[in-house]
Scaffold this motif. Structure first.
Motif, PDB file in Angstrom:
ATOM      1  N   GLN A 104      -7.209  13.935  -2.249  1.00  9.77           N
ATOM      2  CA  GLN A 104      -6.141  13.493  -3.339  1.00  9.77           C
ATOM      3  C   GLN A 104      -7.019  13.147  -4.451  1.00  9.77           C
ATOM      4  O   GLN A 104      -7.975  12.412  -4.182  1.00  9.77           O
ATOM      5  CB  GLN A 104      -5.148  12.563  -2.818  1.00  9.77           C
ATOM      6  CG  GLN A 104      -4.381  12.795  -1.770  1.00  9.77           C
ATOM      7  CD  GLN A 104      -3.448  13.811  -2.071  1.00  9.77           C
ATOM      8  OE1 GLN A 104      -2.621  13.681  -3.129  1.00  9.77           O
ATOM      9  NE2 GLN A 104      -3.136  14.803  -1.242  1.00  9.77           N
ATOM     10  N   THR A 131      -0.679  10.476   1.579  1.00 11.81           N
ATOM     11  CA  THR A 131      -0.822  11.254   2.886  1.00 11.81           C
ATOM     12  C   THR A 131      -0.733  10.110   3.833  1.00 11.81           C
ATOM     13  O   THR A 131      -0.671  10.311   5.157  1.00 11.81           O
ATOM     14  CB  THR A 131      -2.385  11.295   3.161  1.00 11.81           C
ATOM     15  OG1 THR A 131      -3.235  10.140   2.802  1.00 11.81           O
ATOM     16  CG2 THR A 131      -2.836  12.263   2.251  1.00 11.81           C
ATOM     17  N   LYS A 158       4.391   4.202   3.135  1.00  7.80           N
ATOM     18  CA  LYS A 158       4.044   2.954   2.346  1.00  7.80           C
ATOM     19  C   LYS A 158       4.264   1.716   3.512  1.00  7.80           C
ATOM     20  O   LYS A 158       4.695   1.969   4.608  1.00  7.80           O
ATOM     21  CB  LYS A 158       5.361   2.835   1.477  1.00  7.80           C
ATOM     22  CG  LYS A 158       5.581   3.570   0.373  1.00  7.80           C
ATOM     23  CD  LYS A 158       6.737   3.314  -0.461  1.00  7.80           C
ATOM     24  CE  LYS A 158       6.655   4.284  -1.620  1.00  7.80           C
ATOM     25  NZ  LYS A 158       7.718   4.029  -2.409  1.00  7.80           N
ATOM     26  N   GLN A 165      -6.040   7.578  -7.447  1.00  7.13           N
ATOM     27  CA  GLN A 165      -4.488   7.305  -7.724  1.00  7.13           C
ATOM     28  C   GLN A 165      -4.270   5.893  -7.058  1.00  7.13           C
ATOM     29  O   GLN A 165      -5.058   5.507  -6.154  1.00  7.13           O
ATOM     30  CB  GLN A 165      -3.540   8.372  -7.300  1.00  7.13           C
ATOM     31  CG  GLN A 165      -3.676   8.333  -5.716  1.00  7.13           C
ATOM     32  CD  GLN A 165      -2.830   9.729  -5.694  1.00  7.13           C
ATOM     33  OE1 GLN A 165      -1.471   9.684  -5.651  1.00  7.13           O
ATOM     34  NE2 GLN A 165      -3.484  10.815  -5.267  1.00  7.13           N
ATOM     35  N   GLY A 200       0.610  -1.262   0.102  1.00  5.41           N
ATOM     36  CA  GLY A 200      -0.048  -0.011  -0.037  1.00  5.41           C
ATOM     37  C   GLY A 200       0.874   1.231   0.110  1.00  5.41           C
ATOM     38  O   GLY A 200       1.879   1.155   0.559  1.00  5.41           O
ATOM     39  N   ASP A 201       0.117   2.366  -0.733  1.00  6.75           N
ATOM     40  CA  ASP A 201       1.092   3.677  -0.650  1.00  6.75           C
ATOM     41  C   ASP A 201      -0.064   4.757  -1.044  1.00  6.75           C
ATOM     42  O   ASP A 201      -1.126   4.132  -1.621  1.00  6.75           O
ATOM     43  CB  ASP A 201       1.999   3.347  -1.903  1.00  6.75           C
ATOM     44  CG  ASP A 201       2.951   4.556  -1.790  1.00  6.75           C
ATOM     45  OD1 ASP A 201       2.957   5.420  -1.082  1.00  6.75           O
ATOM     46  OD2 ASP A 201       3.595   4.873  -2.841  1.00  6.75           O
ATOM     47  N   TYR A 202       0.196   5.677  -0.754  1.00  3.11           N
ATOM     48  CA  TYR A 202      -0.903   6.931  -0.811  1.00  3.11           C
ATOM     49  C   TYR A 202       0.149   8.272  -0.298  1.00  3.11           C
ATOM     50  O   TYR A 202       0.762   8.174   0.553  1.00  3.11           O
ATOM     51  CB  TYR A 202      -1.978   6.895  -0.087  1.00  3.11           C
ATOM     52  CG  TYR A 202      -3.245   7.514  -0.930  1.00  3.11           C
ATOM     53  CD1 TYR A 202      -3.865   7.140  -1.993  1.00  3.11           C
ATOM     54  CD2 TYR A 202      -3.766   8.448  -0.148  1.00  3.11           C
ATOM     55  CE1 TYR A 202      -4.659   7.766  -2.592  1.00  3.11           C
ATOM     56  CE2 TYR A 202      -4.844   9.179  -0.836  1.00  3.11           C
ATOM     57  CZ  TYR A 202      -5.393   8.597  -1.975  1.00  3.11           C
ATOM     58  OH  TYR A 202      -6.247   9.321  -2.721  1.00  3.11           O
ATOM     59  N   HIS A 227      -3.332   2.997  -4.579  1.00  2.68           N
ATOM     60  CA  HIS A 227      -3.462   2.878  -3.208  1.00  2.68           C
ATOM     61  C   HIS A 227      -2.920   1.629  -2.752  1.00  2.68           C
ATOM     62  O   HIS A 227      -1.928   1.297  -2.085  1.00  2.68           O
ATOM     63  CB  HIS A 227      -4.477   3.195  -2.601  1.00  2.68           C
ATOM     64  CG  HIS A 227      -4.824   3.005  -1.124  1.00  2.68           C
ATOM     65  ND1 HIS A 227      -3.699   3.571  -0.198  1.00  2.68           N
ATOM     66  CD2 HIS A 227      -5.815   2.273  -0.395  1.00  2.68           C
ATOM     67  CE1 HIS A 227      -3.953   3.113   1.035  1.00  2.68           C
ATOM     68  NE2 HIS A 227      -5.152   2.693   0.898  1.00  2.68           N
ATOM     69  N   ASP A 249      -7.444   1.650  -6.803  1.00  4.66           N
ATOM     70  CA  ASP A 249      -7.214   3.204  -6.760  1.00  4.66           C
ATOM     71  C   ASP A 249      -8.126   3.834  -5.736  1.00  4.66           C
ATOM     72  O   ASP A 249      -9.459   3.515  -5.864  1.00  4.66           O
ATOM     73  CB  ASP A 249      -7.318   3.552  -8.121  1.00  4.66           C
ATOM     74  CG  ASP A 249      -6.042   2.997  -9.144  1.00  4.66           C
ATOM     75  OD1 ASP A 249      -5.314   2.078  -8.593  1.00  4.66           O
ATOM     76  OD2 ASP A 249      -6.172   3.070 -10.490  1.00  4.66           O
ATOM     77  N   TYR A 274     -13.060   9.880   2.314  1.00  7.00           N
ATOM     78  CA  TYR A 274     -12.984   9.041   1.330  1.00  7.00           C
ATOM     79  C   TYR A 274     -14.068   9.299   0.429  1.00  7.00           C
ATOM     80  O   TYR A 274     -15.261   9.328   0.734  1.00  7.00           O
ATOM     81  CB  TYR A 274     -13.052   7.506   1.706  1.00  7.00           C
ATOM     82  CG  TYR A 274     -13.269   6.588   0.659  1.00  7.00           C
ATOM     83  CD1 TYR A 274     -12.105   6.170  -0.321  1.00  7.00           C
ATOM     84  CD2 TYR A 274     -14.562   5.935   0.480  1.00  7.00           C
ATOM     85  CE1 TYR A 274     -12.367   5.229  -1.224  1.00  7.00           C
ATOM     86  CE2 TYR A 274     -14.768   4.956  -0.594  1.00  7.00           C
ATOM     87  CZ  TYR A 274     -13.638   4.790  -1.361  1.00  7.00           C
ATOM     88  OH  TYR A 274     -13.691   3.825  -2.492  1.00  7.00           O
TER      89      TYR A 274
END
Length: 164
Positions: A151, A33, A36, A154, A29-31, A156, A145, A126
């Motif tokens: 944001q 805000t 990772k 993209q 996972g990555d975002y 996630h 995504d 969200y």
């Protein structure tokens, strides 16, 4: 692992029949805000012959060695086959979010897009999501995504799960 189509599978669920059962594996996972992370996950798809699947997923954060650090997301809901490879999906999450999605499936690929999102007063911001599930060499691969916390939509989450 071999998979057999159930005798009582409703025809509207045929395009996603390959998903039935329990899947386990790991993902990332990555975002913008958050930091990772890596996670373990279990997805369960069941049916009773009517034109829907019941879906349950749980995840847990893991460390670099793959050891569980803490519990994470839980979601459950229904994937309703409406015919011609089209689906309506209803999900609820332990984080205070409920969603309605629309999806299409064909040739081992199942893509969903949010139609409506409702949040409790304490849920994080969200706004929308897009999911892609695929049968790749007998494994379930997926990508999620997300548009959240101001944001744009993209990447996630992404994972590879094996039939348990």
């Amino acid at each position: 692992m071999a998979f057999e189509l159930p005798d009582n599978l409703h025809p509207n669920c045929g395009p996603i029949a390959w998903m039935l059962g329990t899947w386990r594996g790991n993902g990332h996972g990555d975002y913008p805000t958050i930091e990772k992370f890596q996670f373990g996950q279990e997805l369960i798809f069941t049916h009773d012959g009517r034109p829907f699947f019941h879906y349950m997923a749980r995840a847990w954060i893991v460390d670099e060695q793959g050891e569980k650090v803490r519990d994470a997301a839980i979601e459950t809901g229904f994937i309703r086959g409406i015919g011609d490879g089209k689906f309506e999906i209803l999900l609820t999450h332990n984080t205070g979010i409920a969603e309605i999605w629309h999806g299409e499936a064909d040739n081992g690929k199942f893509e969903w897009t949010t139609d409506a999102v409702a949040r409790t007063e304490t849920a994080k911001d969200y706004a929308a999501g897009k999911r892609l599930y695929g049968n790749v060499d007998g494994d379930l691969l997926y990508a999620f995504d997300m548009a959240a916390m101001g944001q744009a939509l993209q990447p996630h989450l992404w994972a590879r799960l094996k039939r348990a």
